[in-house]
Design an enzyme around this catalytic site. Structure first.
Site, PDB file in Angstrom:
ATOM      1  N   HIS A   1      -0.919 -38.701  19.096  1.00 39.98           N
ATOM      2  CA  HIS A   1      -0.201 -37.449  18.877  1.00 39.98           C
ATOM      3  C   HIS A   1       1.229 -37.706  18.413  1.00 39.98           C
ATOM      4  O   HIS A   1       1.784 -36.919  17.638  1.00 39.98           O
ATOM      5  CB  HIS A   1      -0.203 -36.610  20.162  1.00 39.98           C
ATOM      6  CG  HIS A   1      -0.321 -35.139  19.901  1.00 39.98           C
ATOM      7  ND1 HIS A   1      -1.393 -34.585  19.211  1.00 39.98           N
ATOM      8  CD2 HIS A   1       0.508 -34.105  20.195  1.00 39.98           C
ATOM      9  CE1 HIS A   1      -1.224 -33.281  19.115  1.00 39.98           C
ATOM     10  NE2 HIS A   1      -0.077 -32.960  19.689  1.00 39.98           N
TER      11      HIS A   1
ATOM     12  N   ARG B   1      -5.309 -34.856  13.702  1.00 44.24           N
ATOM     13  CA  ARG B   1      -5.520 -35.029  15.135  1.00 44.24           C
ATOM     14  C   ARG B   1      -6.412 -36.251  15.329  1.00 44.24           C
ATOM     15  O   ARG B   1      -7.239 -36.563  14.477  1.00 44.24           O
ATOM     16  CB  ARG B   1      -6.181 -33.796  15.745  1.00 44.24           C
ATOM     17  CG  ARG B   1      -5.390 -32.498  15.557  1.00 44.24           C
ATOM     18  CD  ARG B   1      -6.159 -31.315  16.102  1.00 44.24           C
ATOM     19  NE  ARG B   1      -5.413 -30.068  15.965  1.00 44.24           N
ATOM     20  CZ  ARG B   1      -5.502 -29.245  14.921  1.00 44.24           C
ATOM     21  NH1 ARG B   1      -6.324 -29.568  13.908  1.00 44.24           N
ATOM     22  NH2 ARG B   1      -4.792 -28.139  14.859  1.00 44.24           N
TER      23      ARG B   1
ATOM     24  N   LYS C   1     -10.017 -27.607  14.206  1.00 44.44           N
ATOM     25  CA  LYS C   1     -10.422 -26.704  15.280  1.00 44.44           C
ATOM     26  C   LYS C   1     -11.162 -25.501  14.710  1.00 44.44           C
ATOM     27  O   LYS C   1     -10.808 -24.987  13.659  1.00 44.44           O
ATOM     28  CB  LYS C   1      -9.196 -26.241  16.066  1.00 44.44           C
ATOM     29  CG  LYS C   1      -8.547 -27.353  16.895  1.00 44.44           C
ATOM     30  CD  LYS C   1      -7.390 -26.822  17.713  1.00 44.44           C
ATOM     31  CE  LYS C   1      -6.803 -27.919  18.596  1.00 44.44           C
ATOM     32  NZ  LYS C   1      -5.674 -27.424  19.418  1.00 44.44           N
TER      33      LYS C   1
ATOM     34  N   ARG D   1       1.087 -38.163  14.779  1.00 41.04           N
ATOM     35  CA  ARG D   1       0.971 -36.836  14.131  1.00 41.04           C
ATOM     36  C   ARG D   1       2.332 -36.151  14.086  1.00 41.04           C
ATOM     37  O   ARG D   1       2.728 -35.598  13.054  1.00 41.04           O
ATOM     38  CB  ARG D   1      -0.038 -35.997  14.909  1.00 41.04           C
ATOM     39  CG  ARG D   1      -0.237 -34.554  14.423  1.00 41.04           C
ATOM     40  CD  ARG D   1      -1.418 -33.955  15.175  1.00 41.04           C
ATOM     41  NE  ARG D   1      -1.449 -32.514  15.168  1.00 41.04           N
ATOM     42  CZ  ARG D   1      -1.996 -31.762  14.206  1.00 41.04           C
ATOM     43  NH1 ARG D   1      -2.535 -32.351  13.147  1.00 41.04           N
ATOM     44  NH2 ARG D   1      -2.015 -30.441  14.284  1.00 41.04           N
TER      45      ARG D   1
ATOM     46  N   TYR E   1       8.819 -27.915  14.797  1.00 41.10           N
ATOM     47  CA  TYR E   1       9.394 -29.061  14.106  1.00 41.10           C
ATOM     48  C   TYR E   1      10.749 -28.733  13.486  1.00 41.10           C
ATOM     49  O   TYR E   1      11.525 -29.642  13.192  1.00 41.10           O
ATOM     50  CB  TYR E   1       8.429 -29.577  13.038  1.00 41.10           C
ATOM     51  CG  TYR E   1       7.173 -30.143  13.633  1.00 41.10           C
ATOM     52  CD1 TYR E   1       7.171 -31.376  14.287  1.00 41.10           C
ATOM     53  CD2 TYR E   1       5.979 -29.433  13.587  1.00 41.10           C
ATOM     54  CE1 TYR E   1       6.022 -31.888  14.865  1.00 41.10           C
ATOM     55  CE2 TYR E   1       4.825 -29.932  14.161  1.00 41.10           C
ATOM     56  CZ  TYR E   1       4.852 -31.160  14.802  1.00 41.10           C
ATOM     57  OH  TYR E   1       3.717 -31.651  15.381  1.00 41.10           O
TER      58      TYR E   1
ATOM     59  N   HIS F   1      -2.636 -25.858  11.530  1.00 40.81           N
ATOM     60  CA  HIS F   1      -2.202 -24.851  12.496  1.00 40.81           C
ATOM     61  C   HIS F   1      -2.636 -23.465  12.030  1.00 40.81           C
ATOM     62  O   HIS F   1      -2.397 -23.098  10.881  1.00 40.81           O
ATOM     63  CB  HIS F   1      -0.675 -24.862  12.644  1.00 40.81           C
ATOM     64  CG  HIS F   1      -0.144 -26.064  13.360  1.00 40.81           C
ATOM     65  ND1 HIS F   1       1.164 -26.472  13.265  1.00 40.81           N
ATOM     66  CD2 HIS F   1      -0.750 -26.949  14.189  1.00 40.81           C
ATOM     67  CE1 HIS F   1       1.339 -27.564  14.002  1.00 40.81           C
ATOM     68  NE2 HIS F   1       0.191 -27.871  14.562  1.00 40.81           N
TER      69      HIS F   1
END
Length: 321
Positions: free
Chosen positions: A262, A156, A180, A265, A297, A288
């Site tokens: 993004h 990110r 995150k 990414r 994806y 994730h």
């Protein structure tokens, strides 16, 4: 009864308590906390306009709020994000005893179509990298290192600009990335990314503000960031990197509207999956928490495979004859 009288509190105090919990228990970033605050302040304002508040709101109040969002023209995806914020807020109020029930439990999310991630072709990525390598001076070395790192790791943009110098100081084959919730993950580096990183580190000190505290204006300062800056954050900002790659897209002959951090990414993930990577490995590299997020994806891959079959399979042309 919808609340404990002993725990009455104004909306602003409840929102602050929720944000403190998100920061302390879930490691939410400042950007995430700001987004929650905006969403919840908007929700609280809507309740107040109808003489309600988070402690007395019923599911009818929430449905009315969602209808207001739709009438205001907000996209279904934005409405769903607002609802997610409100749901988490009410779960917090319920679990912490501010309320005896959760009015958000029976509210359905807005229906929305599935948006496939946008990505660049391998040729377009190559053109960006060539253009970055032709960019002169120390800024060119920094730009190439950042683009190579983005495409090699799928980080990110916030993870990229906030990378600590210690993570890359010793020519690593793997980077430790903090994502995150402050969760760390290992991502491998490609040889081109390592080469670009080495070249950049040789000139990195030029981007560190001078330390004038001892009266020596030319004395190099210190920075814990891999990509330091003279700005308030101490590191290159997301906004500045966005501008850098938009300008790079122009140099590379790629439409700037199609290029963003993004998108880089998404390109990393799409190209990796198309070349045989499995979803679990991709999930770990992207950071994730749920594989369902990574599965988007597969739709990119399925769409590409359908196109290949329609173009090259001998039976695909029978009806056209």
């Amino acid at each position: 009864m919808t609340q404990d009288p002993a725990k009455k509190a104004p909306s602003s105090s409840l929102i602050s308590a929720f944000l403190e919990m998100m920061a302390a228990e879930r490691g939410a970033s400042p950007h995430t906390l700001d987004a929650y605050r905006r969403d919840l302040e908007d929700y609280a304002a809507s309740l107040k306009a109808h003489k309600s508040d988070p402690l007395t709101a019923a599911d009818g109040d929430m449905r009315r709020y969602m209808a207001e969002l739709g009438a205001a023209g907000l996209a279904p995806r934005t409405q769903a994000r607002r609802l997610s914020s409100v749901r988490q807020f009410h779960k917090f109020l319920y679990s912490d005893g501010y309320r005896t029930e959760d009015p958000s439990a029976n509210i359905d999310s807005p229906r929305q179509g599935q948006t496939l991630p946008k990505f660049l072709t391998i040729d377009e990525i190559d053109r960006l990298i060539v253009a970055a390598s032709n960019h002169p001076g120390i800024k060119g070395k920094r730009l190439l290192a950042m683009v190579e790192l983005m495409y090699a790791t799928g980080m990110r943009v916030s993870e990229l600009v906030e990378l600590p110098f210690a993570a890359a100081a010793r020519d690593p084959q793997m980077l430790i990335v903090k994502g995150k919730g402050n969760k760390e993950r290992l991502v491998p580096l490609s040889d081109p990314a390592r080469d670009a990183l080495r070249d950049y580190i040789d000139v990195r000190d030029a981007f560190i503000p001078s330390d004038k505290s001892d009266g020596q204006a030319d004395r190099p300062g210190q920075s814990s960031y891999l990509f330091p800056s003279r700005g308030k954050t101490g590191h290159l900002t997301r906004q500045m990197f966005l501008k850098m790659i938009k300008d790079l897209a122009v140099d590379a002959g790629v439409a700037p509207s199609r290029v963003s951090p993004h998108v880089l990414r998404h390109s990393f993930a799409s190209h990796l999956l198309a070349n045989g990577a499995d979803l679990r490995s991709l999930q770990k590299m992207l950071g994730h928490s749920d594989i369902s997020t990574t599965q988007i994806y597969t739709h990119v891959l399925e769409s590409r495979l359908r196109g290949l079959v329609q173009e090259h399979h001998p039976l695909a042309h029978i009806n056209k004859a």
